[in-house]
Design an enzyme around this catalytic site. Structure first.
Site, PDB file in Angstrom:
ATOM      1  N   GLU A  72      54.039 -15.228-110.430  1.00 53.96           N
ATOM      2  CA  GLU A  72      55.438 -14.913-110.684  1.00 53.96           C
ATOM      3  C   GLU A  72      56.390 -15.500-109.644  1.00 53.96           C
ATOM      4  O   GLU A  72      57.597 -15.552-109.863  1.00 53.96           O
ATOM      5  CB  GLU A  72      55.652 -13.402-110.784  1.00 53.96           C
ATOM      6  N   HIS A  81      58.967  -7.951-113.398  1.00 52.63           N
ATOM      7  CA  HIS A  81      58.747  -7.085-112.235  1.00 52.63           C
ATOM      8  C   HIS A  81      59.932  -6.137-112.022  1.00 52.63           C
ATOM      9  O   HIS A  81      60.517  -6.074-110.933  1.00 52.63           O
ATOM     10  CB  HIS A  81      58.510  -7.930-110.980  1.00 52.63           C
ATOM     11  N   ARG A 103      50.181  -5.276-109.877  1.00 52.39           N
ATOM     12  CA  ARG A 103      50.366  -6.599-109.291  1.00 52.39           C
ATOM     13  C   ARG A 103      49.680  -7.641-110.174  1.00 52.39           C
ATOM     14  O   ARG A 103      48.621  -7.383-110.761  1.00 52.39           O
ATOM     15  CB  ARG A 103      49.789  -6.684-107.867  1.00 52.39           C
TER      16      ARG A 103
END
Length: 313
Positions: free
Chosen positions: A259, A286, A230
């Site tokens: 993000e 991601h 993360r």
């Protein structure tokens, strides 16, 4: 019954659950949009956005099940979900191989300057093989931070490259990882001995900025860090400074701290960072679990959990 899908998930979920309930789709609503529409739904299928807070659950009058097509649950207020009698299911371990393969890919890309070499040839039209002298994984030490299913898979792949693997996981003992051919170390020692560090932990108050200025200083100067968990676990400002002053050999990530800024995770979303100017920084949006294989397996798992929750045949 009615179900709502708010992210791109495997098509089998809608196809199968439509046999038992009306299934609607509204991709990536904002927190306010979702709060306004959730009241009529019994089932919510999502991934990692938006955050489901108390206001959401107060509005979710009919909600009984949330199926999260991902591993992390830090975007769901689980205590409030329990208080509202909403069952929350995630898909632990089903993306492990996909994330682990991408982790090794990034280690190789950093080690051989693949991204910069690709840019030189395709964009700059330069063919200079003497510019790129990389290093092999063989004989190096990989430090795995977080030794769950993904971390163990990464370590297994690394050993196939003849790497030595060590790990940090405060929730495990050496006896619990017997047979993994990986030594558990305190994080301070792991940082000192590792040539590569691969991060696979959830974002919590304890892991926020886990890798920051002081810890970066304790690493080998040519150490390369890969963050596949993360954004926010690696302090990006400190990582940038470490890349610029040579304290860090490279940083690769699949996640960024901000993000979701400017509509992140949506098609065509804009995004920028000072890190983008660094040759020794590589990033992907991601995509760790974004394989047809992982999506299919996660879809099957979520279908089974929803059907189990409602006793559907």
């Amino acid at each position: 019954m009615k179900g709502l899908i708010i992210d791109k998930v495997h098509s089998s979920i809608k196809a199968e659950l439509s046999k038992y309930m009306q299934m609607d789709e509204h991709l990536l609503p904002t927190q306010e949009e979702l709060k306004g529409m959730i009241g009529e739904y019994d089932v919510l299928i999502m991934r990692v956005d938006p955050f489901l807070n108390k206001e959401f659950f107060d509005a979710a009058k009919n909600l009984k099940v949330i199926g999260v097509c991902a591993v992390g649950l830090n975007h769901v207020d689980l205590e409030t979900a329990k208080a509202h009698n909403v069952q929350v299911f995630n898909a632990p371990g089903l993306n492990a191989n996909a994330v682990a393969e991408l982790t090794l890919s990034k280690m190789l890309d950093l080690s051989r300057d693949v991204m910069t070499a690709n840019h030189d040839v395709k964009v700059e039209k330069q063919w200079d093989k003497y510019k790129f002298v990389g290093r092999e994984l063989r004989g190096r030490t990989l430090g795995v931070v977080g030794f769950g299913k993904i971390g163990r898979r990464v370590a297994k792949f690394a050993r196939a490259f003849d790497m030595t693997t060590v790990a940090y996981d405060p929730f495990l003992t050496q006896e619990q990882v017997a047979g993994e051919d990986t030594q558990l170390l305190p994080i301070e020692e792991l940082l000192k001995v590792s040539d590569y560090i691969s991060i696979h932990v959830p974002l919590t108050p304890e892991t926020k900025d886990l890798i920051s200025k002081e810890k970066l200083k304790s690493m080998k100067n040519d150490c390369m860090v890969i963050n596949m968990s993360r954004g926010g676990i690696v302090n990006e400002a400190d990582a940038l400074e470490a890349l610029q002053n040579g304290q860090l050999g490279g940083y690769a990530t699949d996640v960024m701290e901000n993000e979701l800024a400017a509509g992140g995770l949506t098609e065509g979303a804009g995004f920028d960072s000072p890190l983008f100017k660094e040759d020794k920084f590589i990033v992907s949006p991601h995509i760790g679990a974004q394989t047809v294989d992982a999506s299919r397996d996660i879809g099957a798992h979520i279908i089974s959990k929803v059907k189990e929750a409602f006793n559907l045949n």
